[in-house]
Design an enzyme around this catalytic site. Structure first.
Site, PDB file in Angstrom:
ATOM      1  N   LYS A 205     -19.166 -72.453  -5.966  1.00 13.56           N
ATOM      2  CA  LYS A 205     -18.239 -71.309  -5.886  1.00 13.56           C
ATOM      3  C   LYS A 205     -16.794 -71.755  -5.718  1.00 13.56           C
ATOM      4  O   LYS A 205     -15.864 -71.075  -6.180  1.00 13.56           O
ATOM      5  CB  LYS A 205     -18.675 -70.370  -4.764  1.00 13.56           C
ATOM      6  CG  LYS A 205     -18.690 -70.966  -3.367  1.00 13.56           C
ATOM      7  CD  LYS A 205     -17.429 -70.716  -2.584  1.00 13.56           C
ATOM      8  CE  LYS A 205     -17.477 -71.319  -1.192  1.00 13.56           C
ATOM      9  NZ  LYS A 205     -16.259 -71.025  -0.408  1.00 13.56           N
ATOM     10  N   THR A 262     -14.707 -65.684  -2.587  1.00 14.86           N
ATOM     11  CA  THR A 262     -13.787 -66.796  -2.825  1.00 14.86           C
ATOM     12  C   THR A 262     -12.959 -66.592  -4.085  1.00 14.86           C
ATOM     13  O   THR A 262     -11.848 -67.115  -4.189  1.00 14.86           O
ATOM     14  CB  THR A 262     -14.579 -68.113  -2.911  1.00 14.86           C
ATOM     15  OG1 THR A 262     -15.499 -68.183  -1.830  1.00 14.86           O
ATOM     16  CG2 THR A 262     -13.661 -69.315  -2.839  1.00 14.86           C
TER      17      THR A 262
END
Length: 363
Positions: A205, A262
């Site tokens: 991620k 994120t």
């Protein structure tokens, strides 16, 4: 309100050592104290530890006071003495050295909770594999999920995943004990028996967040971000499955949840770094003056190296690495992604690949 059929909670760990005094380590120390545990927080630099112990504030999380239940020290042996659980919360590329230092200071039956997110450079090892290599035979679990340190420290509702291999076999598994040790009214751990899937989500991620930041820095809106998140999730799932993880795990908090967080906020160091790249800064300039580690920079290399070794297609991660290496410009990387052969999304259709209409026919 209680749910019918719930199992009795296993015994929590009364004393917790948090190894790593950055923003997330400090936040976890505050969370553990809020849960009623006695906590020692290890900060590597003696001067920083002394300043935090005196002021009761961390320079990485300055808006949140460190409560008296948390002892701050730079003495690793003192931090670990008598603890029932050690949390390893250091940048991924430093985990091996820290685990090696911790190993002789802990009795062999004291478990560790790996909270670092990444894949080790050179070896391609997951963080639990690094810890196991330096602490053979020691019980371990992994914690990951969508959790900005400042929000979690402030007591904002936060959900994470805690995974251990025994989580599906016993109600008092290590994951269960960690969950009741850290769980509060605002910090909610979910259990998993898939450490691999949880770790892959946490590593990949950060690379995808750089990609989303690059798109934002170029002035693009919501469409490309949604595409990058969705197709990045597919890359994450491929890698997890190749390593023995479960697709379902990557669709949960530690995968899709952390990816969405994120890739969607300036609070993310990786997103902010990518945004600077997209706006025209060099990688060196974008990193200049940053005290905290931008994990996606190192992990772009380790993720793509591992994917190549496993013959896994991860074109978005490859594009990020190419930009970081200076092999292509941002615009060239984006065009290459958009003009790849057209492919099917459901796996049931198999490996359907069609020439992109903008590409000239073979001579």
């Amino acid at each position: 309100m209680s749910d019918a059929g719930t199992n009795p909670a296993p015994a929590p760990f009364a004393r917790v050592a948090v190894v790593g005094g950055g923003a997330w380590g400090t936040a976890l120390a505050l969370i553990a104290a809020r849960a009623g545990r006695r906590v020692a927080l290890w900060v590597r630099e003696p001067e920083a530890a002394a300043a935090a112990a005196r002021s009761r504030h961390s320079p990485f999380l300055p808006d949140h006071a460190i409560p008296p239940e948390v002892t701050v020290t730079s003495d690793l042996a003192a931090a670990l003495a008598g603890c029932g659980l050690a949390l390893l919360v250091v940048p991924s590329q430093y985990l091996r050295a820290v685990a090696r230092a911790v190993a002789p200071l802990l009795p062999p039956d004291v478990p560790v909770l790996v909270c670092s997110k990444g894949i080790e450079a050179g070896t391609g090892a997951l963080m639990t594999e690094v810890a196991a290599a330096e602490m053979p035979g020691r019980p371990q679990a992994v914690l990951s999920g969508p959790s900005f340190a400042g929000e979690a420290a402030a007591g904002q509702p936060t959900a994470v995943t805690v995974a251990s291999a025994d989580a599906g076999r016993t109600a008092d598994s290590l994951a269960a004990r960690v969950a009741v040790t850290l769980g509060t009214e605002t910090f909610r751990p979910y259990l998993s028996d898939d450490p691999v899937g949880v770790e892959v989500g946490g590593a990949v991620k950060n690379v995808l967040a750089i990609a989303c930041g690059i798109a934002a820095g170029r002035g693009f809106g919501a469409n490309p971000r949604a595409a990058l998140i969705a197709r990045g999730l597919a890359e994450m799932k491929r890698l997890a499955e190749a390593l023995g993880g479960q697709w379902e795990t990557v669709s949960g908090l530690s995968g899709l949840g952390d990816l969405t967080l994120t890739c969607s906020s300036e609070q993310s160091r990786n997103f902010s770094f990518g945004r600077a790249l997209g706006a025209g800064q060099t990688a060196a300039a974008a990193l200049a003056g940053k005290a905290a580690v931008v994990e996606g920079v190192a992990n772009a290399r380790s993720v793509t190296d591992l994917a190549r070794r496993l013959a896994i297609a991860m074109p978005i991660c490859e594009a990020v690495q190419a930009v970081l290496d200076g092999d292509v410009s941002v615009d060239e990387a984006m065009r290459a992604l958009l003009t790849r052969p057209l492919a099917a999304e459901p796996r049931a259709l198999g490996d359907v690949r069609l020439r992109h209409p903008t590409e000239p026919p073979d001579a």
